[in-house]
Write an enzyme that holds these catalytic residues in place. Structure first.
Site, PDB file in Angstrom:
ATOM      1  N   LYS A   1      -8.178   7.029 -19.247  1.00 47.01           N
ATOM      2  CA  LYS A   1      -8.453   7.595 -20.564  1.00 47.01           C
ATOM      3  C   LYS A   1      -7.212   7.483 -21.448  1.00 47.01           C
ATOM      4  O   LYS A   1      -6.779   6.379 -21.744  1.00 47.01           O
ATOM      5  CB  LYS A   1      -8.958   9.031 -20.414  1.00 47.01           C
ATOM      6  CG  LYS A   1      -9.989   9.211 -19.285  1.00 47.01           C
ATOM      7  CD  LYS A   1     -11.282   8.462 -19.532  1.00 47.01           C
ATOM      8  CE  LYS A   1     -12.182   8.373 -18.293  1.00 47.01           C
ATOM      9  NZ  LYS A   1     -12.454   9.612 -17.581  1.00 47.01           N
TER      10      LYS A   1
ATOM     11  N   TYR B   1     -16.018  17.649 -14.671  1.00 45.90           N
ATOM     12  CA  TYR B   1     -16.329  16.225 -14.825  1.00 45.90           C
ATOM     13  C   TYR B   1     -17.400  15.853 -13.783  1.00 45.90           C
ATOM     14  O   TYR B   1     -17.269  16.185 -12.601  1.00 45.90           O
ATOM     15  CB  TYR B   1     -15.060  15.382 -14.627  1.00 45.90           C
ATOM     16  CG  TYR B   1     -15.332  13.903 -14.647  1.00 45.90           C
ATOM     17  CD1 TYR B   1     -15.656  13.264 -15.837  1.00 45.90           C
ATOM     18  CD2 TYR B   1     -15.302  13.143 -13.488  1.00 45.90           C
ATOM     19  CE1 TYR B   1     -15.939  11.901 -15.862  1.00 45.90           C
ATOM     20  CE2 TYR B   1     -15.576  11.788 -13.495  1.00 45.90           C
ATOM     21  CZ  TYR B   1     -15.891  11.177 -14.690  1.00 45.90           C
ATOM     22  OH  TYR B   1     -16.169   9.835 -14.711  1.00 45.90           O
TER      23      TYR B   1
ATOM     24  N   ARG C   1       0.856  -1.205   0.000  1.00 44.92           N
ATOM     25  CA  ARG C   1       0.000   0.000   0.000  1.00 44.92           C
ATOM     26  C   ARG C   1       0.882   1.241   0.000  1.00 44.92           C
ATOM     27  O   ARG C   1       0.592   2.229  -0.647  1.00 44.92           O
ATOM     28  CB  ARG C   1      -0.956   0.011   1.206  1.00 44.92           C
ATOM     29  CG  ARG C   1      -1.676   1.348   1.361  1.00 44.92           C
ATOM     30  CD  ARG C   1      -2.939   1.319   2.214  1.00 44.92           C
ATOM     31  NE  ARG C   1      -2.883   0.431   3.354  1.00 44.92           N
ATOM     32  CZ  ARG C   1      -2.168   0.645   4.483  1.00 44.92           C
ATOM     33  NH1 ARG C   1      -1.493   1.761   4.623  1.00 44.92           N
ATOM     34  NH2 ARG C   1      -2.158  -0.256   5.437  1.00 44.92           N
TER      35      ARG C   1
ATOM     36  N   ASP D   1      -7.028  19.368 -13.804  1.00 42.96           N
ATOM     37  CA  ASP D   1      -7.322  18.017 -14.276  1.00 42.96           C
ATOM     38  C   ASP D   1      -6.948  18.000 -15.758  1.00 42.96           C
ATOM     39  O   ASP D   1      -7.608  18.618 -16.583  1.00 42.96           O
ATOM     40  CB  ASP D   1      -8.809  17.718 -14.061  1.00 42.96           C
ATOM     41  CG  ASP D   1      -9.206  16.305 -14.496  1.00 42.96           C
ATOM     42  OD1 ASP D   1      -8.539  15.749 -15.401  1.00 42.96           O
ATOM     43  OD2 ASP D   1     -10.192  15.774 -13.970  1.00 42.96           O
TER      44      ASP D   1
END
Ligand SMILES: *Cc1c(COP(=O)(O)O)cnc(C)c1O
Length: 390
Positions: free
Chosen positions: A205, A108, A56, A180
């Site tokens: 994306k 978004y 992690r 972003d």
């Protein structure tokens, strides 16, 4: 001349995409970064380890991806996440109850939902402004404003915000700025070089690029911010698995080639649509008809692969159109090698009330396409048959 806050780069983008963060594996010589499918690491003595304690916190495959994305964005540090939303959420974890955030109004949908339906309940407050107008951002600043969050180009109207303008406004007021950069990718736009503090990606994306994984990333050159973000990444735990990191690393190797073809195809399709009698309006930042074409040219080195257009017709006509195409797939998401088509009003942006959508300029006959890297003649032939058949 070196740009302050930017890491000095010696090699070109295409070369760094293939090599940065990814030297041959020191244990075996493997040229491709191995998938370190492990949760923990054996220590030689208490606290005596090779830099990895628990996956992690850190994992070598993830480290490779983080270094590569940071390099492409011209930033000193990178962090990767299990989704774009997990990356967004980790940025929000650096804030405290009472803090105020200013964001683009054409945000978004998932980011808007996270701000409004989750973080508002934690005592954060948000204002949404048309960030294309810097005065509106400035007017929204309060003594408690800690973060300005912008997307450029936006989704699906492809509005452009002046990145340098936002960066200098925020610097002057001691406010953290975040872009972003999912739509443009570092191949076409590098906000860190323009003075922005944090750049964020949905690597789902274009960076992944093959519609086969979900992931997110953050980069920054600010040491204090990085320490806090890294702390939150480990404390909250929204990390990607090593196989997902490996898929994104593989995707990034061809990012430059893919973005060139996405853009070339998008340009050709946009011009073809612009000359079509049944199209009312085409939105693509590369077209001279785009209201902020000059700003796009100034801050981007290319215009990406997303094109939006309004049919000269009703919502029903637009829905029939997206259901009549054959090669374009009717789907949400974007940025993969295959072309996608969608109706924002009924799909990606359906959660915004109809009145609000229209007031933002998102008409009922608007269609968004993510232009893939197929042969452009096949793409145009498909759009042509859809016009003929509906
Ligand atoms: C998809 C997307 C996100 C969210 O990313 P996920 O990987 O789906 O969690 C955030 N911002 C933009 C601009 C996006 O397109």
């Amino acid at each position: 001349m070196p740009i302050p806050g930017m890491k000095e780069q010696t090699m070109k983008f295409e070369t760094r995409a293939i090599h940065d963060g990814q030297p041959p594996d020191s244990a075996s010589g493997a040229i491709t970064t191995p998938i370190y499918q492990t949760s923990t690491y054996v220590q030689d003595g208490v606290g005596n380890h090779k830099g990895y304690e628990y996956s992690r916190t850190d994992n070598p495959t993830r480290t490779a991806l983080q270094e590569c994305i940071a390099s492409l964005e011209g930033a000193k540090h990178g962090l990767s996440f299990s989704s774009g939303m997990s990356a967004v959420s980790t940025v929000m974890n650096t804030l405290k109850s009472g803090d105020h955030v200013i964001a683009s109004d054409d945000l978004y949908g998932g980011t808007y939902r996270l701000f409004e339906k989750v973080y508002r309940d934690y005592g954060l407050s948000f204002d949404y402004v048309n960030s294309s107008d810097l005065k509106l951002i400035e007017n929204a600043i309060r003594p408690t404003t800690r973060l300005v969050w912008i997307e450029t180009p936006t989704n699906p109207l492809l509005k452009i915000t002046d990145i340098s303008g936002v960066a200098s406004l925020c610097r002057k007021q001691g406010i953290v700025s975040c872009v972003d950069n999912t739509f443009a990718t570092p191949y076409f736009q590098r906000p860190i070089e323009l003075g922005i503090d944090i750049v964020l990606h949905s690597v789902t994306k274009y960076l992944g690029g093959h519609a086969d994984t979900v992931g997110g990333a953050i980069v920054t050159s600010d040491e204090k911010l990085f320490e806090r973000l890294k702390f939150c990444q480990n404390a909250v735990g929204g990390v990607p698995g090593p196989f997902d990191c490996w898929l994104v690393l593989r995707g990034i190797k061809t990012l430059a080639l893919r973005m060139e073809r996405h853009q070339q195809n998008a340009f050709t399709v946009a011009r073809w649509l612009e000359s079509h009698a049944r199209v009312r309006r085409v939105i693509y930042p590369g077209l001279k008809s785009h209201p902020q074409h000059d700003l796009a040219r100034k801050q981007m080195t290319g215009f990406g692969g997303i094109v939006s257009f309004e049919l000269d017709g009703s919502e029903q006509d637009a829905i029939r159109f997206v259901e009549t195409v054959r090669l374009f797939s009717l789907a949400e998401s974007l940025g993969g090698v295959e072309s996608l088509i969608e109706h924002p009003g009924r799909m990606t942006h359906a959660s915004i009330p109809a009145e609000e959508r229209r007031s933002r300029g998102l008409s009922d006959s608007l269609i968004r396409i993510s232009v893939g890297i197929e042969h452009v003649e096949d793409l145009i032939a498909d759009l042509d048959q859809a016009f003929a058949n509906c």
